[in-house]
Design an enzyme around this catalytic site. Structure first.
Site, PDB file in Angstrom:
ATOM      1  N   ASP A 327      -0.109   0.930   1.488  1.00 25.16           N
ATOM      2  CA  ASP A 327       1.183   1.025   2.159  1.00 25.16           C
ATOM      3  C   ASP A 327       1.021   1.549   3.583  1.00 25.16           C
ATOM      4  O   ASP A 327       0.264   2.491   3.830  1.00 25.16           O
ATOM      5  CB  ASP A 327       2.095   1.953   1.353  1.00 25.16           C
ATOM      6  CG  ASP A 327       3.505   1.988   1.870  1.00 25.16           C
ATOM      7  OD1 ASP A 327       4.123   0.905   1.946  1.00 25.16           O
ATOM      8  OD2 ASP A 327       4.005   3.082   2.191  1.00 25.16           O
ATOM      9  N   GLU A 356      -1.053  -3.354   3.949  1.00 27.18           N
ATOM     10  CA  GLU A 356       0.283  -3.772   4.375  1.00 27.18           C
ATOM     11  C   GLU A 356       0.362  -3.658   5.882  1.00 27.18           C
ATOM     12  O   GLU A 356       0.144  -2.587   6.452  1.00 27.18           O
ATOM     13  CB  GLU A 356       1.378  -2.898   3.757  1.00 27.18           C
ATOM     14  CG  GLU A 356       2.771  -3.368   4.185  1.00 27.18           C
ATOM     15  CD  GLU A 356       3.817  -2.271   4.237  1.00 27.18           C
ATOM     16  OE1 GLU A 356       5.014  -2.597   4.353  1.00 27.18           O
ATOM     17  OE2 GLU A 356       3.447  -1.082   4.192  1.00 27.18           O
ATOM     18  N   ASP A 423      10.602  -5.217   0.516  1.00 29.18           N
ATOM     19  CA  ASP A 423      11.030  -4.698   1.817  1.00 29.18           C
ATOM     20  C   ASP A 423      11.895  -5.680   2.594  1.00 29.18           C
ATOM     21  O   ASP A 423      12.319  -5.379   3.712  1.00 29.18           O
ATOM     22  CB  ASP A 423       9.804  -4.346   2.662  1.00 29.18           C
ATOM     23  CG  ASP A 423       9.133  -3.061   2.213  1.00 29.18           C
ATOM     24  OD1 ASP A 423       9.849  -2.136   1.796  1.00 29.18           O
ATOM     25  OD2 ASP A 423       7.897  -2.975   2.275  1.00 29.18           O
ATOM     26  N   ASP A 467      17.205  -4.505   1.512  1.00 32.45           N
ATOM     27  CA  ASP A 467      16.843  -3.300   0.768  1.00 32.45           C
ATOM     28  C   ASP A 467      18.045  -2.329   0.810  1.00 32.45           C
ATOM     29  O   ASP A 467      18.563  -2.051   1.887  1.00 32.45           O
ATOM     30  CB  ASP A 467      15.605  -2.703   1.442  1.00 32.45           C
ATOM     31  CG  ASP A 467      15.237  -1.318   0.949  1.00 32.45           C
ATOM     32  OD1 ASP A 467      15.745  -0.915  -0.103  1.00 32.45           O
ATOM     33  OD2 ASP A 467      14.451  -0.644   1.645  1.00 32.45           O
TER      34      ASP A 467
END
Length: 572
Positions: A327, A356, A423, A467
């Site tokens: 992440d 990511e 996301d 989101d």
């Protein structure tokens, strides 16, 4: 000839080992500027009067973007050090020679005016990737919303829109109970967003990295999930949130209690006391974005780095997971990721490491950090070409050409392509709920090389806006599922598995018909040829040249017409 557009560096971006004694060399030129490119090579140390080591190789155009052509060739060598230069002929017949970042009117003979490639050095930098992962299908699961083993009323599970606080009681046991569904879909890899102890539904603010969140289950549940996935021939990837923690993580909690006297001050980037973490105010310490409840870890501090690497290693050793998705990986320094790769690969050599990052990630993908990356440039290209229709067919191919021309050749089968994620809003939402558009996006996702990542529920036409609404409960009620969409995903994945030419074949032809919105790509491998056609517009497109070929998507002969937002897989 546009000299300023000609680009080559004698480094592992443009000159790298594909294996022992096998090297790829790449050159960039202005688009449509060069007619022919020839690579000239020779041994650095052997005098020509002793043995003539000079060789010439015709370079092929491997890809193009809006501005550049990328020429490549693969050569076999057995030398201490290679010297080389390029002969470039433009469309008017003019020839220049390019060596050591200089241009010459005559063929280069002085080896000091050539580029330099030490063979052993480059071979020691060989980009080794887990063979098991190439071109595999990934399925992203949001554990708190995917499946549960508890009693949850339908009005709770299927609530829409949904917010961050909704408790659907998703669990690891629920995922275990749905493994057969995932396998039947054709999935190869399960990727779960964070599962460790946290007080949020998303778990990206972690309190305890060594404990599965009790709402999901425990370590034994994770072990069983991994074991049963492996028994079905599937792999499991966990989400590594190593950029930041929660404020309840032991080190940050100690800072809140002891302030300047805390032994963990160097674990974070504390600017000043008292700590400012109220909503709407800029925190007095570095965070993920400006979220005060997610303080950023200082991984330049050895103790912090040791902790993170121990966590990542622990779950591989304890539960036999197959890798990590990292992440916010692009906000952590390269020194740490280089160490992380060495340490994790020493625990499990073929562990997959995926970062990511939402933009081009070439500096993380040179063989000494990550194995792959979430390919958001692909996501944006599909969004623009299909959902928004602001990108034409040649523009889509150009964006794919940029990636191909600027990344290691081996990575083509490893990029995590996606059309949405936890996301983003669901693709179906982006496409204004036009099912045909999502089907076309799915075809682009699942019929091209890479590791296509399906966000749970897309295959059943699960809806959801930005989101957190994109994180709704999975559609398990068959009456709520779109059966046509599910069958289409299953068909695409089956073809992907049955026809390796789709992902490993060489592109021998491709075209973009911008006036029709059509992309065509021909791949060949082992005597088999397949044409892929994609129509990105709301009108029928005639492609008569391919008429009569069998369309694997419906088993019929291709009529020569593509319907609106339709794809075809044609066997020659």
């Amino acid at each position: 000839m546009e000299y300023a557009a000609i680009r080559h560096f004698a480094d592992k971006r443009y000159c790298y080992a594909m294996g022992k004694g096998r090297f790829l060399i790449r050159l960039e030129t202005k688009r449509n500027d060069a007619e022919n490119v020839i690579l000239h090579v020779r041994d650095k140390y052997l005098p020509l009067k002793m043995i003539d080591t000079r060789r010439e190789y015709v370079m092929e155009k491997a890809g193009s973007d809006d501005l550049r052509d990328y020429y490549e060739t693969v050569i076999e060598i057995d030398v201490v050090c290679l010297r080389y230069f390029f002969e470039i002929e433009d469309i008017y017949g003019n020839i220049t020679y390019y060596g050591n970042h200089e241009f010459f009117d005559e063929c280069i003979t002085d080896i000091e005016r050539m580029f330099d490639c030490p063979q052993t050095l480059r071979e020691e930098e060989l980009f080794e990737l887990p063979e098991w992962a190439e071109n595999k299908v990934v399925y992203q699961i949001f554990p708190s919303r995917f499946a549960t083993d508890k009693e949850v009323p339908e009005e709770v599970w299927y609530q829409a829109p949904i917010d961050h606080k909704a408790d659907l009681k998703g669990s690891l046991r629920g995922i275990i109970n749905r493994l057969d569904y995932i396998k039947e879909l054709g999935v190869d890899i399960l990727y779960m967003t964070p599962i460790f102890q946290s007080d949020s539904s998303h778990k990206y603010n972690i309190d305890d990295y060594y404990k599965v969140d009790p709402s999901f289950g425990d370590k034994e549940d994770l072990k069983e999930l991994v074991k049963k996935a492996h028994e079905r021939g599937m792999y499991v990837i966990l989400d590594g949130v190593f950029n930041h923690t929660s404020i309840h993580f032991f080190a940050f909690r100690d800072i809140m209690e002891k302030k300047e006297q805390s032994a963990y001050l160097d674990w974070y980037y504390i600017k000043e006391f008292p700590l400012v973490m109220e909503w709407g105010k800029k925190p007095s310490y570095k965070t993920f974005a400006y979220a005060g409840y997610m303080p950023k870890l200082n991984l330049q501090n050895k103790e912090t780095a040791d902790f993170v690497i121990d966590v990542a290693s622990y779950w591989i050793r304890e539960c036999d997971i197959d890798g990590w998705r990292l992440d916010v990986g692009d906000e952590i320094d390269h020194v740490f990721w280089k160490r992380f790769r060495k340490e994790i690969k020493s625990v499990k050599k073929d562990a997959l490491i995926v970062g990511e990052i939402w933009h081009f990630a070439g500096d993380f993908l040179e063989g000494d950090e990550w194995d792959s990356v979430m390919n958001y440039p692909f996501y944006q290209a599909v969004l623009d070409f299909v959902a928004a229709e602001t990108l034409n067919a040649s523009g889509f191919l150009a964006r794919m050409g940029f990636l191909k021309g600027n990344l290691h050749r081996k990575l083509e089968g490893y990029l995590w392509n996606l059309i949405d994620s936890h996301d983003t809003e669901r693709f179906l939402h982006s496409a204004q709920y036009q099912l045909k558009k999502q089907m076309l996006a799915a075809a682009l996702l699942l019929l091209l090389p890479g590791m296509p990542m399906i966000y749970y529920g897309d295959e059943t036409a699960l809806e959801g806006g930005h989101d957190p609404d994109c994180r709704r409960g999975m559609l398990w009620d068959e009456n709520r599922q779109n059966k046509d969409m599910l069958l289409f995903y299953q068909t695409l994945i089956r073809l992907r598995h049955e026809y390796p030419v789709l992902t490993k074949g060489t592109v021998t032809e491709q075209f973009a018909l911008d006036e029709k919105g059509v992309i065509g790509i021909k791949r060949q491998m082992d005597g088999q040829s397949i044409w892929l056609l994609f129509n990105g517009r709301n009108k029928t497109a005639e492609v008569p040249e391919r008429k009569g070929l069998k369309n694997l998507l419906d088993g019929q002969c291709f009529s020569g017409s593509l319907g609106d937002y339709e794809a075809a897989v044609l066997v020659e």
